[in-house]
Design a protein around this motif. Sequence first.
Motif, PDB file in Angstrom:
ATOM      1  N   LEU A 126      -2.937   7.934   2.889  1.00  0.00           N
ATOM      2  CA  LEU A 126      -3.505   8.187   1.481  1.00  0.00           C
ATOM      3  C   LEU A 126      -3.108   9.453   0.671  1.00  0.00           C
ATOM      4  O   LEU A 126      -3.282  10.458   1.217  1.00  0.00           O
ATOM      5  N   ALA A 127      -2.659   9.346  -0.449  1.00  0.00           N
ATOM      6  CA  ALA A 127      -2.249  10.227  -1.304  1.00  0.00           C
ATOM      7  C   ALA A 127      -3.086  10.262  -2.542  1.00  0.00           C
ATOM      8  O   ALA A 127      -3.015   9.349  -3.133  1.00  0.00           O
ATOM      9  N   ASP A 128      -3.699  11.478  -2.871  1.00  0.00           N
ATOM     10  CA  ASP A 128      -4.184  11.541  -4.151  1.00  0.00           C
ATOM     11  C   ASP A 128      -3.674  12.987  -4.922  1.00  0.00           C
ATOM     12  O   ASP A 128      -2.346  13.403  -4.581  1.00  0.00           O
ATOM     13  N   ASP A 129      -4.364  13.454  -6.051  1.00  0.00           N
ATOM     14  CA  ASP A 129      -3.614  14.479  -6.803  1.00  0.00           C
ATOM     15  C   ASP A 129      -3.648  15.822  -5.817  1.00  0.00           C
ATOM     16  O   ASP A 129      -3.017  16.625  -6.300  1.00  0.00           O
ATOM     17  N   ARG A 130      -4.416  15.915  -4.871  1.00  0.00           N
ATOM     18  CA  ARG A 130      -4.323  17.366  -4.065  1.00  0.00           C
ATOM     19  C   ARG A 130      -3.703  17.244  -2.915  1.00  0.00           C
ATOM     20  O   ARG A 130      -3.239  18.458  -2.428  1.00  0.00           O
TER      21      ARG A 130
ATOM     22  N   ARG B 211       3.065  19.950  -7.030  1.00  0.00           N
ATOM     23  CA  ARG B 211       3.453  18.866  -8.042  1.00  0.00           C
ATOM     24  C   ARG B 211       3.188  19.125  -9.491  1.00  0.00           C
ATOM     25  O   ARG B 211       2.116  20.087  -9.850  1.00  0.00           O
ATOM     26  N   THR B 212       4.102  18.965 -10.259  1.00  0.00           N
ATOM     27  CA  THR B 212       4.028  19.039 -11.791  1.00  0.00           C
ATOM     28  C   THR B 212       2.995  18.160 -12.317  1.00  0.00           C
ATOM     29  O   THR B 212       2.634  17.280 -12.004  1.00  0.00           O
ATOM     30  N   ALA B 213       2.418  18.409 -13.605  1.00  0.00           N
ATOM     31  CA  ALA B 213       1.516  17.612 -14.327  1.00  0.00           C
ATOM     32  C   ALA B 213       2.075  16.518 -14.700  1.00  0.00           C
ATOM     33  O   ALA B 213       1.455  15.387 -14.422  1.00  0.00           O
ATOM     34  N   ALA B 214       3.487  16.388 -14.779  1.00  0.00           N
ATOM     35  CA  ALA B 214       4.004  15.177 -15.163  1.00  0.00           C
ATOM     36  C   ALA B 214       4.060  14.242 -13.906  1.00  0.00           C
ATOM     37  O   ALA B 214       3.820  12.815 -14.148  1.00  0.00           O
ATOM     38  N   GLU B 215       4.352  14.526 -12.646  1.00  0.00           N
ATOM     39  CA  GLU B 215       4.152  13.873 -11.563  1.00  0.00           C
ATOM     40  C   GLU B 215       2.815  13.341 -11.393  1.00  0.00           C
ATOM     41  O   GLU B 215       2.761  12.186 -10.729  1.00  0.00           O
ATOM     42  N   VAL B 216       1.962  14.082 -11.652  1.00  0.00           N
ATOM     43  CA  VAL B 216       0.500  13.752 -11.401  1.00  0.00           C
ATOM     44  C   VAL B 216      -0.006  12.570 -12.267  1.00  0.00           C
ATOM     45  O   VAL B 216      -0.590  11.544 -12.000  1.00  0.00           O
ATOM     46  N   THR B 217       0.378  12.626 -13.483  1.00  0.00           N
ATOM     47  CA  THR B 217       0.059  11.752 -14.368  1.00  0.00           C
ATOM     48  C   THR B 217       0.889  10.671 -14.455  1.00  0.00           C
ATOM     49  O   THR B 217       0.493   9.382 -15.050  1.00  0.00           O
ATOM     50  N   ALA B 218       2.082  10.604 -13.895  1.00  0.00           N
ATOM     51  CA  ALA B 218       3.172   9.405 -14.065  1.00  0.00           C
ATOM     52  C   ALA B 218       2.683   8.291 -13.217  1.00  0.00           C
ATOM     53  O   ALA B 218       1.740   8.309 -12.322  1.00  0.00           O
TER      54      ALA B 218
ATOM     55  N   LEU C 276      -3.034   4.078   0.773  1.00  0.00           N
ATOM     56  CA  LEU C 276      -2.538   4.131  -0.732  1.00  0.00           C
ATOM     57  C   LEU C 276      -1.707   5.134  -0.874  1.00  0.00           C
ATOM     58  O   LEU C 276      -2.201   6.267  -1.029  1.00  0.00           O
ATOM     59  N   ILE C 277      -0.256   4.906  -1.260  1.00  0.00           N
ATOM     60  CA  ILE C 277       0.642   6.100  -1.546  1.00  0.00           C
ATOM     61  C   ILE C 277       1.496   5.306  -2.564  1.00  0.00           C
ATOM     62  O   ILE C 277       2.409   4.641  -2.418  1.00  0.00           O
ATOM     63  N   ASP C 278       1.162   5.920  -4.063  1.00  0.00           N
ATOM     64  CA  ASP C 278       2.115   5.249  -4.920  1.00  0.00           C
ATOM     65  C   ASP C 278       3.589   5.671  -5.005  1.00  0.00           C
ATOM     66  O   ASP C 278       3.634   7.089  -4.387  1.00  0.00           O
ATOM     67  N   ASP C 279       4.473   5.125  -5.598  1.00  0.00           N
ATOM     68  CA  ASP C 279       5.793   5.594  -5.709  1.00  0.00           C
ATOM     69  C   ASP C 279       5.891   6.947  -6.644  1.00  0.00           C
ATOM     70  O   ASP C 279       5.341   6.855  -7.598  1.00  0.00           O
ATOM     71  N   GLY C 280       6.513   7.903  -6.054  1.00  0.00           N
ATOM     72  CA  GLY C 280       6.685   9.048  -6.586  1.00  0.00           C
ATOM     73  C   GLY C 280       5.448   9.884  -6.468  1.00  0.00           C
ATOM     74  O   GLY C 280       5.377  11.166  -7.119  1.00  0.00           O
TER      75      GLY C 280
ATOM     76  N   ALA D   9       0.874  -1.184   0.176  1.00  0.00           N
ATOM     77  CA  ALA D   9      -0.223   0.053  -0.163  1.00  0.00           C
ATOM     78  C   ALA D   9       0.791   1.353   0.137  1.00  0.00           C
ATOM     79  O   ALA D   9       0.517   2.132  -0.678  1.00  0.00           O
ATOM     80  N   VAL D  10       2.084   1.400   0.519  1.00  0.00           N
ATOM     81  CA  VAL D  10       2.706   2.457   0.925  1.00  0.00           C
ATOM     82  C   VAL D  10       4.153   2.068   0.123  1.00  0.00           C
ATOM     83  O   VAL D  10       4.820   1.748   0.684  1.00  0.00           O
TER      84      VAL D  10
END
Length: 558
Positions: free
Chosen positions: A475-479, A551-558, A411-415, A380-381
Amino acid sequence: MRLPRTRPRSLAGQLFAMQVVLIAAVVAGCAVFAYVSGSAQAEQTATRQVRAAAVAVADSPSVREAIGTPDPSAVLQPYAEQVRRDTGIAFVTIMDTERRRWTHPDASLIGETFLGHTEEALRGETFTETYTGTLGPSIRVVTPVRDGDRIIGLVSAGITVDRVSSQVREQLGALALAAGGALALGGLGTYVINARLRRHTHGMNAAELSRLHDYHQATLHAVREGLLMLDGQRRIALINDAGRELLGIAPETEALGRTVDELALPAPLTGALLASEARVDELHLTAERVVVVNTRPVVGGERRGTVVTLRDHTELQALTGELDSERGFTQALRSQAHEAANRLHTVVSLIELGRVEEAVEFATAELELAQVLTDRVVGAVEEPVLAALLLGKAAQANERGVELELADDSLIDDGALPASLAQRDLVTILGNLIDNAVDAASEGDSHGAAGAAVPAQRTASQGGAGRARVTVTALADDRELLLRVSDTGAGIGPEEADEVFRRGWSTHGAGRGLGLALVRQAAHRNGGSVELDRAPEGGARFTVRLPLGDRTAAEVTA
């Protein structure tokens, strides 16, 4: 042979010499002015005196009557001498229109010709002149004696220049005495003032004071410790760059002359700065830092102010927290190693007894129990720092009989976390929240029957409903990043909801109570917030929200 260098005169000595010269020049100038004014005034006074005498004699009826007699000198000589003695002038000469004297202080000169000018008097005018006669240079007035419209004689009254000069010299003596007294008094006053100045400047000259000021300014800007000086009215008299940074005062803000109350500092820190007694190595929190405060009052018969030194303790405090976590993790690993040895001995003993299936079942059950949480956290992390922290804290909690579990929605994705979010702040926030939750849960469990009767190792395998538990949500999301820690302890009352974040608040006695204050500080430093409410299990629940808007757009979409 090199001559020894002479030390430049001190600033007080230079000012003393300048002031003495200035006073002497002023006194001398005043004396010259007084002398010139006195000379002119003495001459004017003498002129008025002889003019009044001459006019009075010329207007006397007895003088006109005596002029008409056959021998005017017989009557006029005693009269003129009486007037001369009464007025204090040098001479009173009465003459005919041909300038032949009827009177003179020297009786042998009566009948001779008057030395001086008479033309203007013969025209009916009274005039003044300085002329050298038989008595020497004199200031004289010549006026006509009238009998109706006819001029029948002349009167000249005068005072010698020597007598006027002697009067001026007498005045000059008094003036010199007064000037000398003024010079002595001014010099004494200047000496007293400069002696005090010498004490205040410690005998240094202007160049040394200027150099000391330059060193003072350079030192204030170069020293890394914060320095704050308050005067007797608790106003800021001096603050250096490090002091501004540690107290959160913007460079463009004018701080000098302001009181400590106007700086909007936390109340405990303001109280420490305003304290009348000395403070030694006190920890205080600002909006973004942990500072060590030392204060010492400046006392010289009365309170003159306070000297405050500030040291940045933020990084050291964070490192101390990490060190405590690592120490606890090490102790947990040591304990687990001891438990592992016991389990291994148990497995070996079961095999020696021929109970192979029981040995395999026992070993497999222990491995599965240890692997469940590891797999759950790693799955998860994917942020390695948080994952390692959770595993370490889980081991510590297990040693204290507390079960640490990760919520299903974590849930915290890598990066997913930006580089601007310091990992140290994450460790500070989550580590302190888990430590406090474990303390609360273990204390709550120690008062319950299940916690008191069931050993920790055994309840770990059984997972009973009454076991002390800490639940972590990451938990980490886009915001934003959400970190939530809840426990099964006794909880925190609403009346203490704000006090728990104050430095020093603790239920464990003195020397504690810094963890939650550091949590709030780290959250605010990253633009986040901390909330406290009641957990579903009945204990306390802390929720930290950290914005991830940079966070930059690239980081969000990655």
